[in-house]
Design an enzyme around this catalytic site. Sequence first.
Site, PDB file in Angstrom:
ATOM      1  CB  CYS A 139     103.306  60.431  63.934  1.00  0.00           C
ATOM      2  SG  CYS A 139     103.741  61.516  62.556  1.00  0.00           S
ATOM      3  CB  CYS A 199      68.713  54.587  55.693  1.00  0.00           C
ATOM      4  SG  CYS A 199      68.012  53.268  56.690  1.00  0.00           S
ATOM      5  CG  HIS A 200      72.215  57.170  54.668  1.00  0.00           C
ATOM      6  ND1 HIS A 200      72.076  58.169  55.612  1.00  0.00           N
ATOM      7  CD2 HIS A 200      72.671  56.088  55.340  1.00  0.00           C
ATOM      8  CE1 HIS A 200      72.450  57.700  56.794  1.00  0.00           C
ATOM      9  NE2 HIS A 200      72.808  56.433  56.666  1.00  0.00           N
ATOM     10  CG  HIS A 259     103.346  67.716  62.243  1.00  0.00           C
ATOM     11  ND1 HIS A 259     103.598  67.386  60.942  1.00  0.00           N
ATOM     12  CD2 HIS A 259     103.458  66.568  62.958  1.00  0.00           C
ATOM     13  CE1 HIS A 259     103.838  66.081  60.851  1.00  0.00           C
ATOM     14  NE2 HIS A 259     103.766  65.568  62.066  1.00  0.00           N
TER      15      HIS A 259
END
Lengths: 106, 265
Positions: free
Chosen positions: B226, B83-84, B185
């Site tokens: 995290c 397809c791509h 952060h």
Amino acid sequence: MARALINVPAKAKRGDIIEIKALISHPMETGYRTGADGALVPRDIINRFLCTYNGEEIFSADLFPAIAANPFISFTTTATQSGRIAFRWIDDQGRAQLETAEITVE
Amino acid sequence: MNRLWRRAARTVGAAGALSLALSLAAAEDLPASKRRSGFDFMSRDSQATQVDDTSNPGMLWVIEGEALWTAKAGASGRSCSDCHGDAVTSMKGVAARYPVYFTEQSRPVDLQGRINICRETKQQATPLPFESRELLALAAFIGKQSRGMPITTGDDIRLEPFRVRGQALYEERQGQLNFSCADCHDANWGRKLASSVIPQAHPTGYPLYRLEWQGMGSLQRRLRNCMAGVRAEPYPFGSPEYIDLELFLMSRARGMPSETPAVRP
């Protein structure tokens, strides 16, 4: 077959020092870790790595459990003649793999 | 046992005092000139590993993804490339705009989710499990086609409510240690958590090769790390909370160059 990235310069001048690099996909399981069931995961590392240049051994290494997964091995040699640089390695399960690269020396 | 409890109580007490100090530092948006990729916080050795394709271990997943791109899968017997076409052109810049709004589900979807939607609907194949080698390989291969291009996530106005929710999650305190993402952060980047430098949390290179993992991992895996670190219960893989967080973080990193496959300590 495990994937690997082998890097050899395609061309070199006679007498040049060339850098050869190999990056090999391998879990390098140490044999010291336990799995989810508490049992030891059997050791599975690449234990021997060998490089030949037109059949002549130019580099070899014994590997041990402290080496991280997906080992990266880099070394240098002198470009002497055109031909084939072959890499062979074997792991604890006896799986052997061969990769080759061609080099043109002028 | 008693001693253990006392020790635990002391740890939580210390964490409480620390979080109070952190909350005084207001979270504010960084100007573009002050934004720094996690790359900048790494050692020179790790940086050199990333920039050289012959030493970047993430490339092992990229070459595997390249093979999967043209491999036929599912009942349809079709490959991605059927397809791509050639990913070098068709996927250029695509990963840099994810997560995108997916109309059929009326919510955003990330790149891994989009790959699996294609597998299910177009290839009629079973979706690839989260963190499986194949899914990471395809995401890394598609991601690499955007390397060096600026991140453009968040263009679609329909994404706005989800981005806002992602931001709320980013700023919400959670876990036994009662930390939000922003506490580290935004308020404390550049400082150290134990021996590790706290980066600014710009997800510019996912999926990436983390030396600690000795393997490739997605942003969701990193977010779970995290969350476990602040002793919160991580959401299950693929949950909408992760997508909203990914959307917020990628929108926050807009304009920064994509680095997939990155290497991080």
